[in-house]
Design a protein around this motif. Structure first.
Motif, PDB file in Angstrom:
ATOM      1  N   VAL A  24      -6.304  -1.851   3.449  1.00 63.31           N
ATOM      2  CA  VAL A  24      -6.996  -1.537   2.204  1.00 63.31           C
ATOM      3  C   VAL A  24      -6.014  -1.686   1.054  1.00 63.31           C
ATOM      4  CG1 VAL A  24      -8.632   0.038   3.307  1.00 63.31           C
ATOM      5  CG2 VAL A  24      -6.515   0.944   2.336  1.00 63.31           C
ATOM      6  N   LEU A  25      -6.545  -2.040  -0.099  1.00 63.13           N
ATOM      7  CA  LEU A  25      -5.766  -2.151  -1.317  1.00 63.13           C
ATOM      8  C   LEU A  25      -6.231  -1.079  -2.298  1.00 63.13           C
ATOM      9  CD1 LEU A  25      -5.905  -6.028  -1.910  1.00 63.13           C
ATOM     10  CD2 LEU A  25      -4.016  -4.726  -0.906  1.00 63.13           C
ATOM     11  N   VAL A  26      -5.292  -0.452  -2.972  1.00 56.27           N
ATOM     12  CA  VAL A  26      -5.625   0.499  -4.025  1.00 56.27           C
ATOM     13  C   VAL A  26      -5.463  -0.208  -5.365  1.00 56.27           C
ATOM     14  CG1 VAL A  26      -5.107   2.714  -5.085  1.00 56.27           C
ATOM     15  CG2 VAL A  26      -4.783   2.408  -2.623  1.00 56.27           C
ATOM     16  N   ALA A  27      -6.529  -0.190  -6.173  1.00 56.38           N
ATOM     17  CA  ALA A  27      -6.433  -0.697  -7.539  1.00 56.38           C
ATOM     18  C   ALA A  27      -5.859   0.416  -8.403  1.00 56.38           C
ATOM     19  CB  ALA A  27      -7.802  -1.119  -8.046  1.00 56.38           C
ATOM     20  N   CYS A  28      -4.647   0.220  -8.907  1.00 61.18           N
ATOM     21  CA  CYS A  28      -3.939   1.303  -9.585  1.00 61.18           C
ATOM     22  C   CYS A  28      -3.455   0.858 -10.961  1.00 61.18           C
ATOM     23  CB  CYS A  28      -2.760   1.776  -8.742  1.00 61.18           C
ATOM     24  SG  CYS A  28      -1.883   3.191  -9.430  1.00 61.18           S
ATOM     25  N   SER A  29      -3.946   1.547 -11.981  1.00 59.94           N
ATOM     26  CA  SER A  29      -3.508   1.263 -13.349  1.00 59.94           C
ATOM     27  C   SER A  29      -2.257   2.050 -13.705  1.00 59.94           C
ATOM     28  CB  SER A  29      -4.621   1.629 -14.330  1.00 59.94           C
ATOM     29  OG  SER A  29      -4.835   3.035 -14.325  1.00 59.94           O
ATOM     30  N   GLY A  30      -1.971   3.098 -12.938  1.00 62.59           N
ATOM     31  CA  GLY A  30      -0.911   4.025 -13.283  1.00 62.59           C
ATOM     32  C   GLY A  30      -1.434   5.285 -13.931  1.00 62.59           C
ATOM     33  N   GLY A  31      -2.763   5.327 -14.204  1.00 64.08           N
ATOM     34  CA  GLY A  31      -3.386   6.535 -14.721  1.00 64.08           C
ATOM     35  C   GLY A  31      -3.513   7.586 -13.628  1.00 64.08           C
ATOM     36  N   LEU A  70      -1.319  -2.226  -2.686  1.00 66.95           N
ATOM     37  CA  LEU A  70      -1.661  -1.818  -4.048  1.00 66.95           C
ATOM     38  C   LEU A  70      -1.700  -3.033  -4.961  1.00 66.95           C
ATOM     39  CD1 LEU A  70      -0.488   1.292  -5.962  1.00 66.95           C
ATOM     40  CD2 LEU A  70      -0.082  -0.966  -6.999  1.00 66.95           C
ATOM     41  N   VAL A  71      -2.683  -3.026  -5.847  1.00 67.09           N
ATOM     42  CA  VAL A  71      -2.804  -4.069  -6.865  1.00 67.09           C
ATOM     43  C   VAL A  71      -2.897  -3.403  -8.221  1.00 67.09           C
ATOM     44  CG1 VAL A  71      -4.097  -6.057  -7.687  1.00 67.09           C
ATOM     45  CG2 VAL A  71      -4.113  -5.494  -5.254  1.00 67.09           C
ATOM     46  N   THR A  72      -2.109  -3.856  -9.167  1.00 69.35           N
ATOM     47  CA  THR A  72      -2.244  -3.389 -10.549  1.00 69.35           C
ATOM     48  C   THR A  72      -2.549  -4.598 -11.415  1.00 69.35           C
ATOM     49  OG1 THR A  72      -1.205  -2.084 -12.314  1.00 69.35           O
ATOM     50  CG2 THR A  72       0.226  -3.586 -11.085  1.00 69.35           C
ATOM     51  N   VAL A  73      -3.488  -4.429 -12.318  1.00 63.87           N
ATOM     52  CA  VAL A  73      -3.971  -5.541 -13.145  1.00 63.87           C
ATOM     53  C   VAL A  73      -3.438  -5.398 -14.566  1.00 63.87           C
ATOM     54  CG1 VAL A  73      -6.006  -6.727 -14.045  1.00 63.87           C
ATOM     55  CG2 VAL A  73      -6.066  -5.724 -11.746  1.00 63.87           C
ATOM     56  N   ASP A  74      -2.837  -6.455 -15.046  1.00 62.74           N
ATOM     57  CA  ASP A  74      -2.361  -6.514 -16.439  1.00 62.74           C
ATOM     58  C   ASP A  74      -3.366  -7.336 -17.241  1.00 62.74           C
ATOM     59  OD1 ASP A  74      -1.070  -6.741 -18.840  1.00 62.74           O
ATOM     60  OD2 ASP A  74       0.488  -8.113 -18.114  1.00 62.74           O
ATOM     61  N   HIS A  75      -4.137  -6.647 -18.114  1.00 57.97           N
ATOM     62  CA  HIS A  75      -5.134  -7.337 -18.926  1.00 57.97           C
ATOM     63  C   HIS A  75      -4.523  -8.000 -20.157  1.00 57.97           C
ATOM     64  CE1 HIS A  75      -7.346  -4.164 -16.709  1.00 57.97           C
ATOM     65  NE2 HIS A  75      -8.326  -5.043 -16.684  1.00 57.97           N
ATOM     66  N   GLY A  76      -3.286  -7.648 -20.459  1.00 56.00           N
ATOM     67  CA  GLY A  76      -2.644  -8.227 -21.624  1.00 56.00           C
ATOM     68  C   GLY A  76      -3.251  -7.809 -22.945  1.00 56.00           C
ATOM     69  N   LEU A  77      -3.906  -6.646 -22.977  1.00 52.36           N
ATOM     70  CA  LEU A  77      -4.602  -6.202 -24.182  1.00 52.36           C
ATOM     71  C   LEU A  77      -3.794  -5.211 -25.009  1.00 52.36           C
ATOM     72  CD1 LEU A  77      -8.199  -5.703 -22.710  1.00 52.36           C
ATOM     73  CD2 LEU A  77      -7.345  -7.634 -24.064  1.00 52.36           C
ATOM     74  N   GLN A  78      -2.678  -4.747 -24.484  1.00 49.06           N
ATOM     75  CA  GLN A  78      -1.873  -3.757 -25.189  1.00 49.06           C
ATOM     76  C   GLN A  78      -0.404  -4.170 -25.151  1.00 49.06           C
ATOM     77  OE1 GLN A  78      -2.611  -0.120 -23.113  1.00 49.06           O
ATOM     78  NE2 GLN A  78      -4.798  -0.107 -23.569  1.00 49.06           N
ATOM     79  N   ALA A 130      -7.827  -9.485  -2.695  1.00 48.75           N
ATOM     80  CA  ALA A 130      -8.335  -8.961  -1.425  1.00 48.75           C
ATOM     81  C   ALA A 130      -8.656 -10.084  -0.461  1.00 48.75           C
ATOM     82  CB  ALA A 130      -9.574  -8.100  -1.670  1.00 48.75           C
ATOM     83  N   ALA A 131      -9.271 -11.160  -0.967  1.00 46.86           N
ATOM     84  CA  ALA A 131      -9.607 -12.292  -0.107  1.00 46.86           C
ATOM     85  C   ALA A 131      -8.341 -12.974   0.416  1.00 46.86           C
ATOM     86  CB  ALA A 131     -10.469 -13.288  -0.878  1.00 46.86           C
ATOM     87  N   ARG A 132      -7.349 -13.079  -0.448  1.00 48.71           N
ATOM     88  CA  ARG A 132      -6.120 -13.772  -0.045  1.00 48.71           C
ATOM     89  C   ARG A 132      -5.348 -13.022   1.025  1.00 48.71           C
ATOM     90  NH1 ARG A 132      -1.494 -13.265  -2.764  1.00 48.71           N
ATOM     91  NH2 ARG A 132      -2.567 -12.713  -4.706  1.00 48.71           N
ATOM     92  N   VAL A 133      -5.320 -11.681   0.948  1.00 44.65           N
ATOM     93  CA  VAL A 133      -4.523 -10.907   1.906  1.00 44.65           C
ATOM     94  C   VAL A 133      -5.365 -10.371   3.065  1.00 44.65           C
ATOM     95  CG1 VAL A 133      -2.896 -10.258   0.100  1.00 44.65           C
ATOM     96  CG2 VAL A 133      -4.775  -8.689   0.683  1.00 44.65           C
TER      97      VAL A 133
END
Length: 332
Positions: A24-31, A70-78, A130-133
């Motif tokens: 399983v992967l956790v989607a983690c923003s750091g919040g 774990l996966v963290t996503v950088d939206h590049g918005l900040q 998720a598909a790749r791993v």
């Protein structure tokens, strides 16, 4: 042995109940929410024991040892979002997550407002990783408070049962283990574990509707009606979701072709008929996210309010007309 803080125990128990076996992967923003979820998932994975057969597998509801990434996503918005993503990834690697991925996305050109565009980009990126791993699930940190906010937003937008059903516990590979856990508990869990969450400035920005609900509307309801209102809203969403699923199942059995017979439709209860029309429109190629209440109402008018009107225009350039007692797709 030291007593486990109730908040930590609550998050871990929620993870144990909801998470399937396998990677399983956790989607983690750091919040706080996703950080508490990640820590709980890692704990559950590391404390799991192989089955008696010695295969290393675990029963349903547990993750196997070492099987959480774990996966963290950088939206590049900040400003500094890339640094924040790298900090989360560094923490995850040091904590023993594997694999650890930073997904950098762009919201440029995506439909909807900033929130919708960021959500689309985020979910696309999580699905791709998720598909790749070969992950069995991606864990999302939405809490009971998030669910209550979703219900209030749906009410304000007149979204109907689908909106009032809130966020599902599972849809495809995405799993939300914390829908029965309050946001206060995730913050307490982080504090108890010595984790310092990142505070997303968007969460308090009044430019966003959800932020206004979080900072104003929901607290006002709690003040007026008591703290149980949050859990009650979330529970209402679950009950509506169950009823909607039953009605959807009935509706799915009511059509099986590219055309719909008006006489069959007119004999259906409205709750079933509109679901048939919604599902049929999607089967023609309409995007579910673009298909709105007004589109379904226009289709329903071809059945219940027929006075010779022309074709209904649906998302994706699809046109539907009433022809000799049937609803049919017609060419442009």
């Amino acid at each position: 042995m030291a007593r486990i803080p109730p908040s930590v125990a609550a998050v871990r128990q929620a993870v144990r109940r909801a998470v399937p076996p396998g990677l399983v992967l956790v989607a983690c923003s750091g919040g706080a929410d996703s950080l508490a979820l990640a820590a709980a998932a890692r704990f559950v994975a590391s404390s799991a024991r192989p089955s008696s057969a010695g295969s290393g597998s675990v029963g349903s509801g547990s993750v196997g040892s070492g099987s959480v990434g774990l996966v963290t996503v950088d939206h590049g918005l900040q400003p500094g979002s890339d640094r924040r993503a790298l900090d989360v990834a560094t923490w995850a690697r040091e904590a023993g997550f594997a694999p650890v991925e930073v997904a950098t996305v762009s919201v440029a050109g995506l439909p909807g407002g900033p929130e919708a565009a960021a959500r689309t980009a985020r979910y696309d990126a999580l699905s791709a990783v998720a598909a790749r791993v070969g992950a069995a699930a991606v864990l999302l940190g939405h809490t009971r408070d998030d669910q209550a906010e979703t219900v209030l937003l749906a009410l304000a937008r007149g979204a109907g049962p689908r909106g009032l059903a809130g966020m599902p516990r599972r849809r495809g590979i995405f799993v939300r283990p914390l829908l029965d856990v309050g946001r206060a508990d995730t913050r307490k869990a982080c504090a108890a574990l010595g984790l310092v969450p990142w505070e997303d400035p968007h969460n308090s920005d009044p430019a966003f509707a959800r932020s206004r609900v979080r900072g104003g509307a929901l607290p006002a309801l709690v003040d007026a009606l008591g703290p149980a209102v949050v859990a009650n809203l979330a529970r209402s969403a679950e009950q509506i979701a169950a009823d909607s699923a039953a009605l959807d199942a009935i509706a799915e059995r009511a059509y099986s072709s590219d055309t719909l017979d008006v006489s069959d439709l007119s004999g259906m209860m409205r709750a079933i008929r509109t679901r048939v029309l919604h599902g049929w429109a999607k089967s023609l190629g309409c995007s579910g996210s673009a298909l709105s209440h007004r589109h379904v109402e226009a289709l329903d008018a071809l059945v219940t309010g027929w006075h010779g009107q022309g074709a209904v225009h649906l998302p994706g350039g699809i046109r539907v007309a009433r022809v000799r007692g049937q609803l049919v797709r017609v060419p442009d």
